[in-house]
Design an enzyme around this catalytic site. Structure first.
Site, mmCIF file in Angstrom:
data_model
loop_
_atom_site.group_PDB
_atom_site.id
_atom_site.type_symbol
_atom_site.label_atom_id
_atom_site.label_comp_id
_atom_site.label_asym_id
_atom_site.label_seq_id
_atom_site.Cartn_x
_atom_site.Cartn_y
_atom_site.Cartn_z
ATOM 1 N N HIS A 1 24.077 53.392 -8.085
ATOM 2 C CA HIS A 1 24.674 53.018 -9.390
ATOM 3 C C HIS A 1 23.717 53.675 -10.589
ATOM 4 O O HIS A 1 22.666 54.411 -10.249
ATOM 5 C CB HIS A 1 24.582 51.483 -9.726
ATOM 6 C CG HIS A 1 25.508 50.762 -8.893
ATOM 7 N ND1 HIS A 1 26.814 50.599 -9.256
ATOM 8 C CD2 HIS A 1 25.156 49.892 -7.534
ATOM 9 C CE1 HIS A 1 27.245 49.617 -8.186
ATOM 10 N NE2 HIS A 1 26.436 49.372 -7.181
ATOM 11 N N HIS B 1 24.905 44.385 -6.393
ATOM 12 C CA HIS B 1 23.842 44.257 -5.564
ATOM 13 C C HIS B 1 22.449 43.565 -6.611
ATOM 14 O O HIS B 1 22.003 42.889 -6.183
ATOM 15 C CB HIS B 1 23.443 45.323 -4.611
ATOM 16 C CG HIS B 1 24.395 45.610 -3.624
ATOM 17 N ND1 HIS B 1 25.607 45.667 -3.559
ATOM 18 C CD2 HIS B 1 23.659 45.637 -2.228
ATOM 19 C CE1 HIS B 1 25.786 45.699 -2.240
ATOM 20 N NE2 HIS B 1 24.897 45.586 -1.277
#
Length: 374
Positions: A324, A231
């Protein structure tokens, strides 16, 4: 106070004053009439005509005269069209979009790096959940997950619309510009697959060893690995790509001024060296028609690109805060920024093909470099 004799003489004084006033008025009228007659005797017929022309109504005194003077002064030369309220609103909107989109690229990259490093805070502190942090929102499901599709759609449309003007509607030249997006798609595909392979190679299953990632997840276990953020990569890379491809809007309005000056110079028979002096008359008229036709599309597409860049950066901040680890996001961001820098600041700036956005028959945007920070 008055005496009796003074009171009896008052009516006589009043009558005397009235007679003097009437005599003065008649004398003044006679003098004025005599003066007008003497002036008219020496007045030429042309002056009389001009006087009668100017003595019309208010409309004939101001509006038609001004228009006639403009027409006589300008003749057949082309001038700017009058500005409307909608044009003013559009100009302000485009100005705001340019200011946001063309914020100094170096500073933008620096801000990205600072935010990526600062996202380490999220590894230790859980931020309160917000709407954009949910993976099932409209922005995540239909925009971010299809991010490369939207990026290609708007940039390709903008590229074709602007290149029709730069390249004088030459299909081979437009196709050459479109190869930049083919190169970008290659790098997008290469890096996203590389991230997936890296996750597979260095990962391990929490349930048992020797299981692949798909088998591990199917068994209900957790796959632990170094998961480079796809992303972050696609959001930063798409943002930088769209900003670079949108740069031909800089100075776009200047084209109509150059076209008008060239047409006026040709009508007056002047040999003035302009950007379009080498064009034949039919080529000049074709370019004028294409520019007029493409301008509304270019303006709307530029606004749409600005909106999507704002969405990408909003989702980028959300990803930095909630998803993340910091090393996974930082590596993805460095790869995205490095790929953009190598292509747009290195490869395309050299003499090798493909050319930079906006390159073609002329480079008008150099006239307005002061609009952006480079």
């Amino acid at each position: 106070m008055y005496g009796n004799d003074d009171v009896t003489r008052l009516p006589g004084y009043v009558s005397l004053l009235r007679g003097i006033k009437i005599s003065f008025v008649h004398t003044s009228s006679a003098c004025a009439h005599s003066k007008r007659n003497s002036i008219s005797a020496f007045r030429s017929p042309d002056m009389t005509t001009k006087r009668s022309t100017r003595s019309g109504s208010v409309e004939s005194n101001y509006i038609p005269t001004g228009l006639a003077m403009r027409s006589e002064t300008k003749g057949t030369l082309l001038v700017r069209e009058p500005t409307t309220v909608s044009n003013i609103f559009l100009t302000v909107l485009l100005f705001a979009c340019r200011k946001y989109l063309f914020f100094s690229t170096h500073r933008r990259l620096f801000v990205y790096l600072i935010l990526l490093v600062a996202s380490v805070v999220g590894d230790f502190i859980k931020f309160p959940k917000i709407y954009f942090a949910n993976s099932d929102t409209f922005l995540n499901q239909y925009l971010v997950k299809l991010g490369w599709f939207w990026t290609l759609l708007w940039t390709l449309s903008f590229l074709v619309a602007t290149s029709k003007v730069f390249c004088l509607n030459s299909r081979p030249s437009i196709t050459m510009h479109a190869t930049r997006l083919i190169v970008a798609t290659f790098f997008w595909y290469f890096w996203t697959n590389a991230f997936n392979r890296l996750e597979d190679y260095y990962g391990k299953c929490s349930g048992s060893r020797g299981m692949t990632r798909s088998a591990c997840k199917s068994a209900g276990h957790l796959w632990k690995s170094f998961d480079v953020s796809g992303h972050v990569f696609i959001l930063i890379y798409s943002t930088l790509l769209m900003i670079s491809e949108a740069r031909p809007i800089i100075g776009w309005d200047k084209i109509q001024d150059v076209l008008r000056n060239e047409e006026n110079a040709r009508k007056e028979g002047k040999k003035v060296a302009t950007t379009f002096s080498s064009l034949k008359e039919e080529e000049l008229q074709e370019m004028k028609a294409v520019y007029k036709k493409m301008t509304p599309f270019v303006q709307v597409l530029f606004i749409v690109i600005t909106i999507f860049v704002a969405i990408w950066e909003l989702m980028l901040i959300t990803t930095m805060m909630y998803f993340h680890t910091m090393p996974e996001k930082l590596l993805a961001g460095i790869v995205a920024m490095s790929t953009w820098f190598v292509t747009y600041r290195g490869w395309y700036s050299s003499s090798f093909l493909p050319p930079l956005p906006g390159d073609g028959f002329f480079k008008y945007q150099a006239l307005q470099k002061s609009e952006v920070g480079i």
